[in-house]
Design a protein around this motif. Structure first.
Motif, PDB file in Angstrom:
ATOM      1  N   ALA A   1       0.875  -1.232   0.183  1.00  0.00           N
ATOM      2  CA  ALA A   1       0.001   0.034   0.166  1.00  0.00           C
ATOM      3  C   ALA A   1       0.902   1.422  -0.137  1.00  0.00           C
ATOM      4  O   ALA A   1       0.580   2.388  -0.602  1.00  0.00           O
ATOM      5  N   ARG A   2       1.989   1.293   0.648  1.00  0.00           N
ATOM      6  CA  ARG A   2       2.693   2.405   0.920  1.00  0.00           C
ATOM      7  C   ARG A   2       3.563   2.516  -0.678  1.00  0.00           C
ATOM      8  O   ARG A   2       3.678   3.412  -1.117  1.00  0.00           O
ATOM      9  N   ALA A   3       3.921   1.213  -1.163  1.00  0.00           N
ATOM     10  CA  ALA A   3       4.661   1.362  -2.490  1.00  0.00           C
ATOM     11  C   ALA A   3       3.742   1.793  -3.386  1.00  0.00           C
ATOM     12  O   ALA A   3       4.419   2.804  -4.284  1.00  0.00           O
ATOM     13  N   ALA A   4       2.352   1.568  -3.381  1.00  0.00           N
ATOM     14  CA  ALA A   4       1.470   1.781  -4.646  1.00  0.00           C
ATOM     15  C   ALA A   4       1.435   3.346  -4.372  1.00  0.00           C
ATOM     16  O   ALA A   4       0.884   3.993  -5.358  1.00  0.00           O
ATOM     17  N   SER A   5       1.382   4.039  -3.083  1.00  0.00           N
ATOM     18  CA  SER A   5       0.957   5.577  -3.011  1.00  0.00           C
ATOM     19  C   SER A   5       2.417   6.471  -3.539  1.00  0.00           C
ATOM     20  O   SER A   5       2.154   7.358  -3.626  1.00  0.00           O
ATOM     21  N   GLU A   6       3.475   5.652  -3.839  1.00  0.00           N
ATOM     22  CA  GLU A   6       4.687   6.393  -4.126  1.00  0.00           C
ATOM     23  C   GLU A   6       4.759   6.477  -5.658  1.00  0.00           C
ATOM     24  O   GLU A   6       4.005   5.706  -6.327  1.00  0.00           O
ATOM     25  N   PRO A   7       5.245   7.611  -6.052  1.00  0.00           N
ATOM     26  CA  PRO A   7       5.482   7.867  -7.677  1.00  0.00           C
ATOM     27  C   PRO A   7       6.304   6.625  -8.235  1.00  0.00           C
ATOM     28  O   PRO A   7       7.247   5.841  -7.429  1.00  0.00           O
TER      29      PRO A   7
END
Length: 285
Positions: A279-285
């Protein structure tokens, strides 16, 4: 698979086509040699010329197909590793380009592991068959039958157990940056406590793939039989079967690679909270 069809189907079709084409060339050459050898062996026997031709065609194609089947292992192993990269990006809702997938050097570790497992399985089967034949040669039929039947059951159970315990090795090798044996050991540990769930899911996926594959192979075999009866050419059978194999293998390899990759993600979500990291990775550019 819909999210990235260029990789999941395009790359799969390309790799499978090249592999099956090479297999077909070798198969045609071996079929010709076997047909000639069988024809020479049957000369002088109490069979008609038509029977000799039919028998030689049947056995030559079957033996050539069996002998060349291992040639597909490198292609399917490499392809599975490459497709896992695409699935891992799709989990994040991202698209991966074909050139990025092809720049994955760790795919050779997947191939090496597949060859290593195959060699171990061949040694186990050779030991089982060799011991059975040795007991038969020493006229110990009862012991030979016990080894043959009970040993065969044990070998089957062992193969299933090893397959499930090493099921997550390819995605771990492709997606984690650790050394080879450390990654294999970690993937082995990830399957603890999830054996039956992994077995059930993978078995169901394999059955589905087998059904879909045979939907192509069975009609192709029937068509090849008709064409051989009318043309008398072994090459027709091999080529028709090769086309059906390309379609079936493209679908099966893509689907099973996706299943294995998602099982890896699922296990890590359950054991390590990977869903929070994703989830954190998906929110990053």
């Amino acid at each position: 698979m819909r999210a990235n069809p260029a990789v999941m189907f395009g790359l799969a079709a390309l790799v499978v086509t090249v592999a099956v084409a090479l297999q077909t060339l070798v198969q045609l050459y071996l079929a010709g040699l076997v047909a000639a050898a069988i024809g020479d062996a049957l000369v002088g026997a109490d069979v008609t010329g038509t029977d000799v031709g039919a028998i030689s065609e049947l056995f030559s194609v079957s033996l050539a197909q069996s002998a060349t089947q291992p040639l597909l292992l490198p292609a399917t192993s490499v392809l599975t590793g490459l497709l896992i990269v695409s699935v891992s990006r799709s989990v994040l809702g991202r698209h991966v380009a074909l050139r990025e997938v092809l720049r994955s050097p760790r795919v050779w570790w997947v191939l090496g592991f597949a060859v290593l497992v195959l060699l171990v399985e061949l040694v186990v089967v050779a030991a089982w068959v060799g011991l059975s034949l040795l007991l038969f040669a020493q006229e110990q039929e009862a012991a030979a039958l016990v080894v043959l039947l009970l040993g065969g059951l044990l070998v089957l159970v062992a193969f299933v157990w090893v397959t499930v315990r090493t099921l997550l090795v390819p995605p771990a090798l492709m997606l984690e940056g650790k050394p080879f044996w450390a990654t294999v050991a970690r993937a082995w540990r990830l399957t603890r406590g999830s054996f039956w769930r992994l077995l059930g899911t993978y078995l169901l996926a394999t059955i589905l793939v087998a059904v879909v594959t045979y939907l192509f192979l069975v009609p192709a075999s029937l068509l090849a039989g008709v064409l051989v009866g009318t043309t008398g050419s072994t090459a027709v059978t091999v080529v028709v079967t090769a086309v059906a194999t390309i379609v079936g293998l493209t679908i099966s390899t893509s689907f099973l690679a996706a299943v294995v990759a998602l099982l890896y993600v699922d296990v890590r979500m359950r054991r390590e909270g990977l869903d929070l990291e994703l989830a954190r990775a998906a929110s990053e550019p």
